[in-house]
Design a protein around this motif. Structure first.
Motif, PDB file in Angstrom:
ATOM      1  N   VAL A 227      -4.400   2.954  -9.545  1.00  0.00           N
ATOM      2  CA  VAL A 227      -4.342   2.332  -8.221  1.00  0.00           C
ATOM      3  C   VAL A 227      -5.458   1.296  -8.166  1.00  0.00           C
ATOM      4  CG1 VAL A 227      -4.558   2.727  -5.739  1.00  0.00           C
ATOM      5  CG2 VAL A 227      -3.395   4.424  -7.182  1.00  0.00           C
ATOM      6  N   ALA A 228      -5.099   0.057  -7.903  1.00  0.00           N
ATOM      7  CA  ALA A 228      -6.083  -1.029  -7.863  1.00  0.00           C
ATOM      8  C   ALA A 228      -6.787  -1.049  -6.499  1.00  0.00           C
ATOM      9  CB  ALA A 228      -5.399  -2.362  -8.102  1.00  0.00           C
ATOM     10  N   THR A 229      -8.017  -1.547  -6.488  1.00  0.00           N
ATOM     11  CA  THR A 229      -8.738  -1.747  -5.238  1.00  0.00           C
ATOM     12  C   THR A 229      -7.876  -2.597  -4.316  1.00  0.00           C
ATOM     13  OG1 THR A 229     -10.894  -1.598  -6.298  1.00  0.00           O
ATOM     14  CG2 THR A 229     -10.809  -2.778  -4.193  1.00  0.00           C
ATOM     15  N   GLY A 230      -7.685  -2.131  -3.088  1.00  0.00           N
ATOM     16  CA  GLY A 230      -6.893  -2.868  -2.113  1.00  0.00           C
ATOM     17  C   GLY A 230      -5.423  -2.488  -2.077  1.00  0.00           C
ATOM     18  N   ASP A 231      -4.937  -1.695  -3.047  1.00  0.00           N
ATOM     19  CA  ASP A 231      -3.546  -1.229  -2.966  1.00  0.00           C
ATOM     20  C   ASP A 231      -3.355  -0.402  -1.698  1.00  0.00           C
ATOM     21  OD1 ASP A 231      -2.840  -2.434  -5.334  1.00  0.00           O
ATOM     22  OD2 ASP A 231      -2.606  -0.559  -6.466  1.00  0.00           O
ATOM     23  N   TYR A 232      -4.399   0.311  -1.312  1.00  0.00           N
ATOM     24  CA  TYR A 232      -4.419   1.073  -0.067  1.00  0.00           C
ATOM     25  C   TYR A 232      -5.594   0.575   0.766  1.00  0.00           C
ATOM     26  CZ  TYR A 232      -1.240   4.470  -2.213  1.00  0.00           C
ATOM     27  OH  TYR A 232      -0.162   5.065  -2.815  1.00  0.00           O
ATOM     28  N   GLN A 233      -5.451   0.702   2.084  1.00  0.00           N
ATOM     29  CA  GLN A 233      -6.536   0.373   2.998  1.00  0.00           C
ATOM     30  C   GLN A 233      -6.722   1.538   3.965  1.00  0.00           C
ATOM     31  OE1 GLN A 233      -5.180  -3.518   4.492  1.00  0.00           O
ATOM     32  NE2 GLN A 233      -6.938  -4.361   3.406  1.00  0.00           N
ATOM     33  N   VAL A 234      -7.930   1.673   4.495  1.00  0.00           N
ATOM     34  CA  VAL A 234      -8.255   2.770   5.400  1.00  0.00           C
ATOM     35  C   VAL A 234      -8.846   2.211   6.693  1.00  0.00           C
ATOM     36  CG1 VAL A 234     -10.560   3.131   4.402  1.00  0.00           C
ATOM     37  CG2 VAL A 234      -9.407   5.028   5.577  1.00  0.00           C
TER      38      VAL A 234
ATOM     39  N   GLY B  30      -0.001  -1.564   2.167  1.00  0.00           N
ATOM     40  CA  GLY B  30       0.523  -2.785   2.783  1.00  0.00           C
ATOM     41  C   GLY B  30       0.430  -2.641   4.293  1.00  0.00           C
ATOM     42  N   ASP B  31       1.524  -2.935   4.982  1.00  0.00           N
ATOM     43  CA  ASP B  31       1.543  -2.807   6.443  1.00  0.00           C
ATOM     44  C   ASP B  31       2.064  -1.453   6.900  1.00  0.00           C
ATOM     45  OD1 ASP B  31       0.545  -5.372   6.878  1.00  0.00           O
ATOM     46  OD2 ASP B  31       2.550  -6.278   6.807  1.00  0.00           O
ATOM     47  N   THR B  32       2.367  -0.564   5.944  1.00  0.00           N
ATOM     48  CA  THR B  32       2.964   0.729   6.272  1.00  0.00           C
ATOM     49  C   THR B  32       1.921   1.829   6.329  1.00  0.00           C
ATOM     50  OG1 THR B  32       4.999   0.055   5.146  1.00  0.00           O
ATOM     51  CG2 THR B  32       4.709   2.418   5.553  1.00  0.00           C
ATOM     52  N   LYS B  33       1.910   2.566   7.442  1.00  0.00           N
ATOM     53  CA  LYS B  33       1.025   3.726   7.574  1.00  0.00           C
ATOM     54  C   LYS B  33       1.534   4.786   6.608  1.00  0.00           C
ATOM     55  CE  LYS B  33      -0.411   4.717  11.714  1.00  0.00           C
ATOM     56  NZ  LYS B  33      -0.503   5.216  13.103  1.00  0.00           N
ATOM     57  N   ALA B  34       0.703   5.189   5.635  1.00  0.00           N
ATOM     58  CA  ALA B  34       1.147   6.095   4.580  1.00  0.00           C
ATOM     59  C   ALA B  34       0.617   7.516   4.737  1.00  0.00           C
ATOM     60  CB  ALA B  34       0.736   5.531   3.211  1.00  0.00           C
TER      61      ALA B  34
ATOM     62  N   ILE C  92      -4.638  10.874  -0.356  1.00  0.00           N
ATOM     63  CA  ILE C  92      -3.479  10.118  -0.837  1.00  0.00           C
ATOM     64  C   ILE C  92      -2.806  11.048  -1.835  1.00  0.00           C
ATOM     65  CG2 ILE C  92      -2.707   8.130  -2.174  1.00  0.00           C
ATOM     66  CD1 ILE C  92      -5.154   6.609  -1.063  1.00  0.00           C
ATOM     67  N   THR C  93      -1.555  11.399  -1.603  1.00  0.00           N
ATOM     68  CA  THR C  93      -0.865  12.377  -2.435  1.00  0.00           C
ATOM     69  C   THR C  93       0.476  11.834  -2.907  1.00  0.00           C
ATOM     70  OG1 THR C  93       0.180  13.406  -0.517  1.00  0.00           O
ATOM     71  CG2 THR C  93      -1.933  14.323  -1.211  1.00  0.00           C
ATOM     72  N   GLY C  94       1.085  12.561  -3.850  1.00  0.00           N
ATOM     73  CA  GLY C  94       2.425  12.215  -4.305  1.00  0.00           C
ATOM     74  C   GLY C  94       2.474  11.215  -5.437  1.00  0.00           C
TER      75      GLY C  94
ATOM     76  N   VAL D  19      -4.876   5.606  19.646  1.00  0.00           N
ATOM     77  CA  VAL D  19      -4.363   4.441  20.364  1.00  0.00           C
ATOM     78  C   VAL D  19      -4.825   3.163  19.670  1.00  0.00           C
ATOM     79  CG1 VAL D  19      -4.374   3.187  22.554  1.00  0.00           C
ATOM     80  CG2 VAL D  19      -4.345   5.692  22.551  1.00  0.00           C
ATOM     81  N   ASN D  20      -6.126   3.066  19.448  1.00  0.00           N
ATOM     82  CA  ASN D  20      -6.714   1.884  18.825  1.00  0.00           C
ATOM     83  C   ASN D  20      -7.147   2.203  17.403  1.00  0.00           C
ATOM     84  OD1 ASN D  20      -6.743   0.203  21.283  1.00  0.00           O
ATOM     85  ND2 ASN D  20      -8.183   1.755  22.001  1.00  0.00           N
ATOM     86  N   GLU D  21      -7.177   1.151  16.560  1.00  0.00           N
ATOM     87  CA  GLU D  21      -7.648   1.305  15.182  1.00  0.00           C
ATOM     88  C   GLU D  21      -8.727   0.282  14.874  1.00  0.00           C
ATOM     89  OE1 GLU D  21      -4.479   1.159  12.363  1.00  0.00           O
ATOM     90  OE2 GLU D  21      -3.637   3.059  13.044  1.00  0.00           O
ATOM     91  N   SER D  22      -9.642   0.697  13.995  1.00  0.00           N
ATOM     92  CA  SER D  22     -10.663  -0.229  13.506  1.00  0.00           C
ATOM     93  C   SER D  22     -10.005  -1.220  12.541  1.00  0.00           C
ATOM     94  CB  SER D  22     -11.762   0.544  12.772  1.00  0.00           C
ATOM     95  OG  SER D  22     -11.250   1.092  11.562  1.00  0.00           O
ATOM     96  N   ASP D  23     -10.761  -2.201  12.119  1.00  0.00           N
ATOM     97  CA  ASP D  23     -10.287  -3.078  11.053  1.00  0.00           C
ATOM     98  C   ASP D  23     -10.083  -2.238   9.798  1.00  0.00           C
ATOM     99  OD1 ASP D  23     -10.491  -5.288  12.722  1.00  0.00           O
ATOM    100  OD2 ASP D  23     -12.483  -5.854  11.971  1.00  0.00           O
ATOM    101  N   LYS D  24      -9.118  -2.625   8.982  1.00  0.00           N
ATOM    102  CA  LYS D  24      -8.856  -1.923   7.725  1.00  0.00           C
ATOM    103  C   LYS D  24      -9.824  -2.421   6.664  1.00  0.00           C
ATOM    104  CE  LYS D  24      -3.956  -1.993   8.811  1.00  0.00           C
ATOM    105  NZ  LYS D  24      -2.703  -2.680   8.477  1.00  0.00           N
ATOM    106  N   VAL D  25     -10.212  -1.512   5.775  1.00  0.00           N
ATOM    107  CA  VAL D  25     -11.022  -1.878   4.616  1.00  0.00           C
ATOM    108  C   VAL D  25     -10.335  -1.344   3.362  1.00  0.00           C
ATOM    109  CG1 VAL D  25     -13.201  -1.976   5.866  1.00  0.00           C
ATOM    110  CG2 VAL D  25     -12.503   0.150   4.819  1.00  0.00           C
ATOM    111  N   ASP D  26     -10.534  -2.034   2.244  1.00  0.00           N
ATOM    112  CA  ASP D  26      -9.899  -1.647   0.989  1.00  0.00           C
ATOM    113  C   ASP D  26     -10.403  -0.302   0.493  1.00  0.00           C
ATOM    114  OD1 ASP D  26      -8.492  -4.012   0.995  1.00  0.00           O
ATOM    115  OD2 ASP D  26      -9.748  -4.991  -0.521  1.00  0.00           O
ATOM    116  N   VAL D  27      -9.490   0.511   0.000  1.00  0.00           N
ATOM    117  CA  VAL D  27      -9.850   1.734  -0.712  1.00  0.00           C
ATOM    118  C   VAL D  27     -10.180   1.318  -2.137  1.00  0.00           C
ATOM    119  CG1 VAL D  27      -8.948   3.920  -1.613  1.00  0.00           C
ATOM    120  CG2 VAL D  27      -8.395   3.208   0.723  1.00  0.00           C
TER     121      VAL D  27
END
Length: 93
Positions: free
Chosen positions: A41-48, A16-20, A32-34, A54-62
């Motif tokens: 885990v469905a496609t898009g449950d996590y993003q990378v 989601g919006d939380t850095k995991a 991804i652990t734990g 400082v800066n981040e690229s656009d997120k893409v679905d895992v």
């Protein structure tokens, strides 16, 4: 881009919006652990995304995946107990 210099960047995983999870600088993997064995885990449950700290690229679905089945170690066998002055030292083969 295949030729992009990633030596000063690291991967960041979001749920989601939380850095995991965060990878190591210069590495092209992050874990991804734990999760429980057998978790789907469905496609898009996590993003990378790539980050330079400082800066981040656009997120893409895992892509989706299923966590491996339970991989508990084998049961201990040939257990021994050697008495000590305050208890025992336990050993196994």
């Amino acid at each position: 881009m295949a030729g992009t210099d990633r030596t000063k960047q690291h991967l960041v995983i979001y749920k989601g919006d939380t850095k995991a999870f965060e990878g190591e600088v210069g590495e092209k993997t992050v874990a991804i652990t734990g999760l429980e064995a057998g978790t789907v885990v469905a496609t898009g449950d996590y993003q990378v995304a790539w980050s330079d700290g400082v800066n981040e690229s656009d997120k893409v679905d895992v892509p989706g995946f299923t966590v491996n089945a339970d991989t508990k170690p084998e049961v201990a066998t040939n257990v021994t107990a050697t008495p000590t002055d305050d208890g025992a030292t336990i050993g196994v083969d």
